[in-house]
Design a protein around this motif. Structure first.
Motif, PDB file in Angstrom:
ATOM      1  N   PRO A  17       5.902  -4.891  -5.330  1.00 48.10           N
ATOM      2  CA  PRO A  17       6.984  -5.067  -4.090  1.00 48.10           C
ATOM      3  C   PRO A  17       7.273  -6.811  -3.685  1.00 48.10           C
ATOM      4  O   PRO A  17       6.478  -7.418  -3.682  1.00 48.10           O
TER       5      PRO A  17
ATOM      6  N   VAL B 209       9.170  -1.954   5.808  1.00 42.79           N
ATOM      7  CA  VAL B 209       7.925  -2.853   5.507  1.00 42.79           C
ATOM      8  C   VAL B 209       6.718  -2.242   6.460  1.00 42.79           C
ATOM      9  O   VAL B 209       5.544  -2.357   5.933  1.00 42.79           O
TER      10      VAL B 209
ATOM     11  N   GLN C 255       6.095   1.234   4.464  1.00 41.78           N
ATOM     12  CA  GLN C 255       5.993   0.915   2.955  1.00 41.78           C
ATOM     13  C   GLN C 255       6.637   2.132   2.289  1.00 41.78           C
ATOM     14  O   GLN C 255       6.444   2.582   1.404  1.00 41.78           O
TER      15      GLN C 255
ATOM     16  N   ARG D  37       7.493   5.333  -1.918  1.00 41.13           N
ATOM     17  CA  ARG D  37       6.564   4.720  -1.243  1.00 41.13           C
ATOM     18  C   ARG D  37       5.982   3.562  -2.154  1.00 41.13           C
ATOM     19  O   ARG D  37       5.332   3.812  -3.092  1.00 41.13           O
ATOM     20  N   TYR D  38       6.365   2.401  -1.678  1.00 44.92           N
ATOM     21  CA  TYR D  38       5.694   1.250  -2.687  1.00 44.92           C
ATOM     22  C   TYR D  38       4.464   1.024  -2.555  1.00 44.92           C
ATOM     23  O   TYR D  38       3.790   1.400  -1.443  1.00 44.92           O
TER      24      TYR D  38
ATOM     25  N   TRP E 191       0.706  -1.556  -3.604  1.00 46.74           N
ATOM     26  CA  TRP E 191       0.211  -2.820  -3.978  1.00 46.74           C
ATOM     27  C   TRP E 191      -0.903  -2.416  -5.172  1.00 46.74           C
ATOM     28  O   TRP E 191      -1.513  -1.573  -5.271  1.00 46.74           O
TER      29      TRP E 191
END
Length: 260
Positions: free
Chosen positions: A153, A181, A184, A214-215, A217
């Protein structure tokens, strides 16, 4: 700029309208410098065993991997995308199961499972992404590998108040994400040039499509893997195995199934 809510999007963004032009919009992903290293690494990880591609789509990766002698199986929820795969040389010989990549199980003993081109983000909740890892883990042989290619992201590129980030700008395709944000969640907007209009100043027609994501990490993916009995083996910035750093915009991660 128009705001798009998740509920406003089509339930299947890879339908009969999108599938025939999908490869055109993704032409940059077929370039030898992109596809070659991808297939090289996947072939190495598969070894002599079978491979499973989640979201096999039109066969961009599966077909060249199978051409190298790897037994490739696929899962995809879009019959329209699989129909495009079947039209390609060798596409009718690949076993493909129609189903949700997060929950569909097609067998066991795979030495490799892989999910490329940011497709893990098509699962729109953390629970769905965790379940995908569990589903893969249950089908891998001990020591087998799960490979995910996905973007990092790029929130650092967004000043306060900005909600859109471009991810590809080319002659035939322009794409940008609008981002929330808090949840997400993001929506990817694609404009694909389909044909030129003579006598119209060189301008052309374009199709528009949008898909929800949906990003996630890298550290979040590592935790999902641990829940599924997998452990991180390698993480690179790309398929060429460039070292992953804080400035990397994407990553190719490899998790292996822990032997019982």
């Amino acid at each position: 700029m128009t705001a798009y809510a998740m509920d406003d999007l089509e339930p299947n963004p890879f339908d009969e309208q999108v599938a025939p032009t999908y490869d055109v919009g993704s032409a940059h992903m077929f370039e030898p410098q992109v596809l070659g290293p991808t297939v090289d690494l996947l072939q190495e990880l598969a070894g002599d065993g079978p491979a499973l591609e989640l979201a096999i789509g039109t066969g961009r990766v599966a077909l060249p991997l199978a051409a190298r002698g790897v037994e490739v199986h696929g899962v995809d929820f879009s019959e329209a995308m699989v129909a495009e795969l079947r039209r390609k040389p060798g596409g009718d010989r690949l076993p493909v199961t129609i189903g949700d990549m997060g929950t569909t199980r097609v067998g066991s003993g795979f030495t490799l499972a892989y999910l490329v081109y940011n497709t893990i983000t098509n699962l729109l909740t953390q629970d769905e992404q965790v379940e995908c890892f569990r589903t893969v883990g249950a089908q891998l042989a001990p020591g087998g590998s799960f490979v995910v290619e996905v973007f990092v992201p790029q929130l650092r590129r967004m000043p306060p108040g900005q909600t859109a980030v471009p991810f590809h700008v080319g002659k035939r395709h322009v794409g940008f994400d609008t981002v929330d944000v808090v949840s997400q969640r993001s929506v990817s907007h694609h404009y694909v040039r389909t044909e030129s209009l003579e006598g119209n100043g060189g301008r052309g027609l374009a199709t528009y499509s949008a898909s929800a994501h949906r990003y996630v990490w890298p550290s979040e993916l590592d935790l999902m893997a641990r829940i599924a009995g997998l452990r991180l083996r390698d993480r690179w910035a790309d398929w060429d195995r460039t070292p992953f750093t804080a400035d990397s915009e994407s990553h190719v991660s490899v998790w292996t199934k822990v032997a019982d």
